[in-house]
Enzyme design. Structure first.
Site, short mmCIF file in Angstrom:
data_model
loop_
_atom_site.label_atom_id
_atom_site.label_comp_id
_atom_site.label_asym_id
_atom_site.label_seq_id
_atom_site.Cartn_x
_atom_site.Cartn_y
_atom_site.Cartn_z
N HIS A 46 87.25 -103.34 3.19
CA HIS A 46 86.40 -103.40 4.38
C HIS A 46 85.52 -104.64 4.26
CE1 HIS A 46 86.68 -98.97 5.52
NE2 HIS A 46 87.22 -98.99 4.31
N TYR A 214 93.37 -97.36 6.60
CA TYR A 214 93.09 -98.34 7.67
C TYR A 214 94.16 -99.43 7.70
CZ TYR A 214 90.60 -100.54 3.64
OH TYR A 214 90.24 -101.04 2.41
P1 FAD Z 1 85.98 -109.08 -9.70
O1 FAD Z 1 86.61 -108.94 -8.37
O2 FAD Z 1 86.35 -108.09 -10.74
O3 FAD Z 1 86.31 -110.54 -10.21
C1 FAD Z 1 86.07 -110.93 -11.54
C2 FAD Z 1 86.94 -112.14 -11.84
O4 FAD Z 1 86.58 -112.62 -13.13
C3 FAD Z 1 88.42 -111.81 -11.87
O5 FAD Z 1 89.13 -112.79 -11.14
C4 FAD Z 1 88.76 -111.86 -13.36
O6 FAD Z 1 90.09 -112.24 -13.61
C5 FAD Z 1 87.76 -112.87 -13.87
N1 FAD Z 1 87.40 -112.72 -15.29
C6 FAD Z 1 87.11 -111.58 -15.95
N2 FAD Z 1 86.83 -111.82 -17.23
C7 FAD Z 1 86.93 -113.17 -17.40
C8 FAD Z 1 86.76 -114.03 -18.52
N3 FAD Z 1 86.43 -113.56 -19.74
N4 FAD Z 1 86.94 -115.37 -18.35
C9 FAD Z 1 87.27 -115.87 -17.12
N5 FAD Z 1 87.47 -115.07 -16.02
C10 FAD Z 1 87.29 -113.74 -16.18
N6 FAD Z 1 84.56 -103.44 -2.27
C11 FAD Z 1 84.29 -103.68 -0.96
O7 FAD Z 1 83.35 -104.44 -0.64
N7 FAD Z 1 85.04 -103.08 0.03
C12 FAD Z 1 86.09 -102.25 -0.25
O8 FAD Z 1 86.74 -101.75 0.67
C13 FAD Z 1 86.38 -101.97 -1.64
N8 FAD Z 1 87.40 -101.12 -1.99
C14 FAD Z 1 87.64 -100.88 -3.33
C15 FAD Z 1 88.66 -99.97 -3.70
C16 FAD Z 1 88.90 -99.69 -5.06
C17 FAD Z 1 89.96 -98.68 -5.43
C18 FAD Z 1 88.14 -100.36 -6.07
C19 FAD Z 1 88.41 -100.07 -7.53
C20 FAD Z 1 87.14 -101.25 -5.69
C21 FAD Z 1 86.86 -101.51 -4.34
N9 FAD Z 1 85.83 -102.37 -3.94
C22 FAD Z 1 85.57 -102.61 -2.62
C23 FAD Z 1 84.96 -102.97 -4.97
C24 FAD Z 1 85.37 -104.35 -5.31
O9 FAD Z 1 86.72 -104.40 -5.68
C25 FAD Z 1 84.53 -104.92 -6.47
O10 FAD Z 1 83.21 -104.49 -6.37
C26 FAD Z 1 84.58 -106.44 -6.37
O11 FAD Z 1 85.90 -106.89 -6.58
C27 FAD Z 1 83.64 -107.11 -7.36
O12 FAD Z 1 83.78 -108.52 -7.24
P2 FAD Z 1 83.41 -109.46 -8.44
O13 FAD Z 1 83.70 -110.85 -7.95
O14 FAD Z 1 82.05 -109.14 -8.93
O15 FAD Z 1 84.39 -109.05 -9.62
#
Ligand code: FAD
Length: 381
Positions: A46, A214
């Site tokens: 979403h 959705y």
């Molecule tokens: P991440 O998306 O986890 O990105 C972290 C990045 O860092 C990754 O690319 C990874 O490869 C990289 N990385 C990790 N460790 C290292 C390292 N040591 N060195 C270099 N790179 C590294 N959120 C919404 O807003 N809407 C939704 O509809 C939604 N649906 C979801 C459904 C499910 C089932 C789940 C599990 C989550 C959902 N979320 C949703 C939540 C969302 O997926 C996460 O909160 C979001 O992806 C967090 O973003 P981020 O950039 O903080 O971390």
């Protein structure tokens, strides 16, 4: 620091947003991502008006509008008879009331659009951070391929198992909540034979489990479901596992025939653990700061986890602009002061899994404008 070297570890939705927003403010930022490449994993997401206002600032609102499904309503329905439990207006109402559209999109398409907006020289793949050292005058990052990089400021956007969080607060696995999520994306044409009129965006609820469903494309030709189902144990060495229609039929036995048809329509199903942490005591130390799942991972039951990561990125860029990067600790303190309450509240409501089950006013989430919300001053320790 006239032009600080900003390193962002992790090119998920939070890290990429930070890179694009910092660049828009005239800063240089380099993304270090562990993955060798990104693929279109089967998942939807979403994107609420609170995020679309940030996409507008980044310059990606129009392609997002063209990419995503625009549901008129969020429905909540009762698990067995389909009775409507809530009907939350989105569509034109969201545009008028919250100042931007409410979309549901394919997560891979959304992420790719963001990746394509970053100059390729600023996004380095195959860079898994393994060690980090704050040397006072700068930070040394060491990667699994043996290379190193130096930076003046480091943003930890490296997700739930953040190496930067571990460096600041010690080794501690996230908590498995006792819930899993099954996910499946499939062509909507597979549903034609059932003769139902499927909702654009609906959550089916029973006492201890649910299924959110959705469309993920503007043409509404791909449909997606994601569940929340209790499961006592999870092997923490696995990020996800394959699931099956048999498992889904068992988990959703007795659910409405529409839900059964969704299960019948797709045999490729994955299963993910839902992980959390309690709010962290600190979000930054020295020259390092965290955003998104690195500092506040949550159950996905408000569909706001990525939204919080993207809002964090926007607030961090705003604080750098307001304070400058010379006094990065002041900028980090201002950033945390303006994010912790909202992120913690969203974590809590996500944990409780009550969001939009009944007719409630979602304005505090969707109406938020990270660029115009009045800033609060950090309280001095
Ligand atoms: P991440 O998306 O986890 O990105 C972290 C990045 O860092 C990754 O690319 C990874 O490869 C990289 N990385 C990790 N460790 C290292 C390292 N040591 N060195 C270099 N790179 C590294 N959120 C919404 O807003 N809407 C939704 O509809 C939604 N649906 C979801 C459904 C499910 C089932 C789940 C599990 C989550 C959902 N979320 C949703 C939540 C969302 O997926 C996460 O909160 C979001 O992806 C967090 O973003 P981020 O950039 O903080 O971390």
């Amino acid at each position: 620091m006239s032009k600080p070297r900003i390193a962002i570890v992790g090119a998920g939705l939070g890290g990429i947003s930070a890179a694009l927003l910092l660049r828009a403010e005239g800063f240089d930022a380099t993304l270090y991502e562990q993955a060798p490449a990104f693929s279109r994993l089967g998942a939807g997401i979403h994107v609420g008006p609170n995020v679309m206002k940030i996409m507008r600032r980044i310059g990606l609102e129009a392609p997002m509008q063209a990419m995503g499904s625009h549901p008129d309503y969020w429905y909540s329905r009762n698990w067995n008879d389909g009775a409507i439990l809530s009907q939350i207006p989105l569509g034109d109402y969201a545009r008028k009331t919250y100042g931007a559209s409410y979309l549901t999109v394919h997560r891979g398409d959304f992420h790719q659009l963001m990746v394509d907006a970053v100059p390729s020289a600023s996004l380095l793949y195959d860079k898994r951070l393994t060690a980090i050292a704050d040397r006072g005058k700068d930070v040394l990052l060491t990667f699994a391929d043996g290379t190193t990089a130096e930076a003046d400021i480091v943003i930890g956007a490296d997700g739930v198992n953040s190496v930067i969080r571990e460096h600041m607060l010690g080794t501690e696995l996230p908590r498995y909540t006792g819930w899993v999520a099954h996910r499946a994306v499939f062509p909507a044409s597979a549903l034609a034979k059932y003769g139902y009129k499927f909702d654009q965006c609906v959550k089916w609820w029973s006492e201890d489990r649910h299924m959110m469903v959705y469309y993920v494309t503007e043409q509404q030709d791909e449909y997606y479901y994601v569940t929340g189902v209790p499961q006592a144990e999870w092997d923490m060495s696995k990020a996800w596992v394959e699931s099956s229609q048999e498992e889904m039929r068992e988990a959703f036995a007795g659910y409405h025939p529409m839900v059964q048809s969704l299960i019948d329509a797709c045999s490729e199903i994955t299963k993910w653990p839902l992980l959390e942490r309690d709010p962290l005591p600190l979000w930054s130390r020295g020259r390092m700061v965290m955003l998104g799942d690195a500092c506040h991972p949550m159950k996905p039951h408000m569909a706001q986890g990525a939204a919080m990561a993207i809002e964090d990125a926007a607030m961090l860029a705003r604080c750098f602009k307001a304070v400058g990067t010379e006094d990065y600790e002041a900028a980090f303190a201002l950033y945390r002061a303006n994010r912790i309450e909202r992120a913690s509240r969203v974590q809590k409501v996500s944990h409780d899994n009550t969001w939009l089950r009944t007719n409630e006013d979602p304005a505090w989430v969707f109406g938020y404008d990270v660029f115009n919300v009045p800033l609060v001053e950090p309280t001095r320790a």
